[in-house]
Design a protein around this motif. Structure first.
Motif, PDB file in Angstrom:
ATOM      1  N   THR A 186     -60.652  -4.621  12.350  1.00  0.00           N
ATOM      2  CA  THR A 186     -61.360  -5.251  11.476  1.00  0.00           C
ATOM      3  C   THR A 186     -60.444  -6.134  10.802  1.00  0.00           C
ATOM      4  O   THR A 186     -60.816  -7.384  10.587  1.00  0.00           O
ATOM      5  N   SER A 187     -59.191  -6.208  10.611  1.00  0.00           N
ATOM      6  CA  SER A 187     -58.474  -7.039  10.153  1.00  0.00           C
ATOM      7  C   SER A 187     -58.342  -8.160  11.074  1.00  0.00           C
ATOM      8  O   SER A 187     -58.107  -9.489  10.521  1.00  0.00           O
ATOM      9  N   SER A 188     -58.282  -7.936  12.096  1.00  0.00           N
ATOM     10  CA  SER A 188     -57.965  -9.149  13.197  1.00  0.00           C
ATOM     11  C   SER A 188     -59.187  -9.891  13.182  1.00  0.00           C
ATOM     12  O   SER A 188     -59.041 -11.351  13.470  1.00  0.00           O
ATOM     13  N   ALA A 189     -60.116  -9.542  13.238  1.00  0.00           N
ATOM     14  CA  ALA A 189     -61.507 -10.299  13.048  1.00  0.00           C
ATOM     15  C   ALA A 189     -61.755 -10.827  11.785  1.00  0.00           C
ATOM     16  O   ALA A 189     -62.138 -12.144  11.922  1.00  0.00           O
ATOM     17  N   LEU A 190     -61.032 -10.719  10.415  1.00  0.00           N
ATOM     18  CA  LEU A 190     -61.083 -11.272   9.672  1.00  0.00           C
ATOM     19  C   LEU A 190     -60.201 -12.340   9.544  1.00  0.00           C
ATOM     20  O   LEU A 190     -60.019 -13.295   8.572  1.00  0.00           O
ATOM     21  N   VAL A 191     -59.193 -12.316  10.313  1.00  0.00           N
ATOM     22  CA  VAL A 191     -57.964 -13.512  10.573  1.00  0.00           C
ATOM     23  C   VAL A 191     -58.605 -14.780  11.049  1.00  0.00           C
ATOM     24  O   VAL A 191     -58.357 -15.715  10.562  1.00  0.00           O
ATOM     25  N   ILE A 192     -59.847 -14.528  11.989  1.00  0.00           N
ATOM     26  CA  ILE A 192     -60.344 -15.686  12.554  1.00  0.00           C
ATOM     27  C   ILE A 192     -60.761 -16.767  11.365  1.00  0.00           C
ATOM     28  O   ILE A 192     -60.702 -18.112  11.538  1.00  0.00           O
TER      29      ILE A 192
END
Length: 530
Positions: free
Chosen positions: A446-452
């Motif tokens: 989830t956090s990696s997706a929100l980095v985008i």
């Protein structure tokens, strides 16, 4: 129902079924086989309609970026025509006749400006220099004035009144005529093209005399005096004239073509050169037809052109690909580094955690804009602007992921199943990656997706401010497109509209997509299915 020997009523198992949040998830009763981790996450993800819609929009944007160069353009991303810079969308299809993607805009013209625009269509019909009437010019396919919407009286300095005409104009046809310097071989190729296609490219040169408004502007082919067109009265004298209230020419325009001793119009002028083949000719061309001679097709631009004359749709396609590749690369690297760093911190704790946390705090306190600026000043000269920007993101971007992983490891490392694995002799590596890390995976993904979206936004901001230079003949970024449009967007709103819309959609959709992943990978919501 049946009764057993202890007089208890038994209910057949066929009456039962497993459900999850009101949804039946197993066709076989009492089949408690656990479903896969990712399959269970998909069941929950698709229940979030906003996340599903956002995913579809993201896919469509990606497909546009990948397929635009193949299906919606007759040229590649390096194709640039300066004469057609800052033009709105135009397609030579049936939509053109309905005013859709017609390359047009509504604009206020002064009287002289409207005459100059109308004169393009009149001059386009007069390739032989014999004179063309106003009516013929208005019916020409090359007439840029599609219609005159209305007129009004404007009062200027000194209470001087003038008429303003609001008109619909085709901005591609409005380019009209250009002067070019070509070799004799190209001049002969243009003559062959005219014979083959029936399109007129070459037009008479304009005389540089007292009646020429501007010798550098090939559209002033008619006689003027102080900017006003001239007509010849019954006594043979030249008089200035104006438009009537409806924007109609009261007299036909008088040509000011250059002619030879016999009175014939001149189509070229020798300007120098070496031998017979390389001699340079000055010519006057109708640019819309010259474009077709030069490139083999009529100007088609789905979203128009940017401030330099590149196809805006292809520039957007390249900007989307650049932004997504950069954002996904940063997200993947941060995922890997943050997971490794946070796992070691959270699992071992103590002095190891203390030292690693202080290192992370020092890096985290460094302003990203300062890092990105320094990297662009010093590192980009050696490795290029994109790798240096990637290094700037990676230097501190993984810290947030590491903190989340560390928190999850502190949460799970003292659970019973971890203690059982340790008791049975499992090594630290197996406990970390086999038993604890999978329980942290949902939070990390989830956090990696929100980095985008964060990367896309900051990259656009850095490009917009000019800190990062990502514009070029082969590729550009969404932020660079916004920066190029910032000073002129009021006159050319499409230059700002399209990249701003794409950035907004990417930001909103990736955030909704991340929220959907957060719910999908929440272990508290797991169910069972075959």
């Amino acid at each position: 129902m049946a009764e057993n020997k202890n007089n208890y009523t038994s209910i057949p198992k066929e009456k039962f079924s497993f459900v999850h949040d009101g949804e039946r998830i197993s066709d076989k009763k009492f089949d408690d086989k656990p479903i896969g981790y990712f399959k269970d996450a998909w069941i929950r993800f698709r229940k979030s309609h906003a996340a599903v819609v956002a995913t579809v929009i993201i896919i469509l944007i990606i497909l546009f970026a990948l397929l635009a160069p193949v299906f919606i353009s007759t040229h590649d991303a390096t194709f640039m025509v300066a004469s057609y810079a800052k033009k709105p969308g135009r397609l030579n299809s049936f939509l053109y006749d309905y005013g859709i993607l017609d390359g047009g805009t509504n604009r206020d013209f002064s009287e002289k400006g409207l005459i100059k625009a109308i004169a393009v269509g009149i001059g386009a019909e007069d390739w032989a220099g014999n004179g063309v009437s106003y009516e013929q010019g208005m019916e020409s396919d090359y007439q840029p004035i599609r219609r005159i919407n209305n007129s009004r009286v404007s009062v200027g300095a000194g209470n001087k009144e003038s008429t303003i005409y609001n008109s619909r104009v085709d901005t591609y046809l409005e380019v009209g005529f250009n002067y070019l310097s070509v070799e004799k071989s190209e001049y002969e190729a243009i003559l062959a093209f005219e014979q083959e296609t029936g399109l007129h490219v070459l037009y008479p040169l304009v005389a540089n005399n007292e009646y020429c408004q501007d010798p550098l502007d090939a559209n002033y082919w008619y006689k003027t005096k102080k900017g006003a067109p001239l007509y010849e009265n019954e006594s043979g004298k030249l008089k200035t004239f104006t438009l009537d209230a409806d924007g109609v020419l009261e007299h036909d325009l008088l040509d000011n073509y250059k002619r030879d001793a016999d009175g014939n119009v001149v189509y070229y002028e020798y300007t120098g050169g070496g031998n017979f083949d390389t001699a340079q000719y000055k010519i006057r061309v109708l640019y819309y037809n010259y474009y077709q001679f030069k490139y083999g097709f009529a100007p088609d631009y789905l979203m128009g052109t940017d401030s330099q004359g590149y196809d805006l749709a292809l520039r957007l396609s390249g900007g989307i690909k650049l932004s997504l590749v950069l954002a996904i690369s940063v997200s993947a690297i941060n995922f890997f580094l943050g997971a490794m760093y946070g796992a070691v911190e959270g699992y071992y704790g103590g002095a190891v955690d203390l030292v690693l946390e202080r290192i992370a705090d020092i890096l985290y306190s460094t302003p990203f804009v300062v890092v990105a600026t320094l990297f662009q000043i010093h590192l980009s000269k050696k490795v290029g602007p994109i790798p240096s920007l990637l290094f700037a993101y990676v230097l501190t971007g993984w810290i947030g992921t590491a903190h989340r992983v560390r928190t999850q490891f502190y949460r799970f490392k003292n659970q019973e199943y971890v203690m059982a694995a340790r008791t049975l002799g499992a090594r630290d590596g197996r406990i970390i990656w086999k038993h604890i890390f999978p329980n942290s995976l949902g939070t990390i993904i989830t956090s990696s997706a929100l980095v985008i979206p964060g990367v896309i936004m900051t990259e656009s901001m850095l490009s917009y401010l000019g800190i990062v230079k990502l514009g070029g003949s082969t590729a550009t970024s969404l932020g660079t497109l916004l920066s190029d449009a910032s000073a002129i967007w009021t006159n050319y709103p499409h230059l700002m509209l399209y990249p701003a819309l794409i950035i907004s959609l990417l930001m909103i959709c990736f955030n909704l997509f991340g929220n959907g992943l957060r719910d999908a990978f929440n272990p508290a919501l797991r169910g069972v299915e075959e």
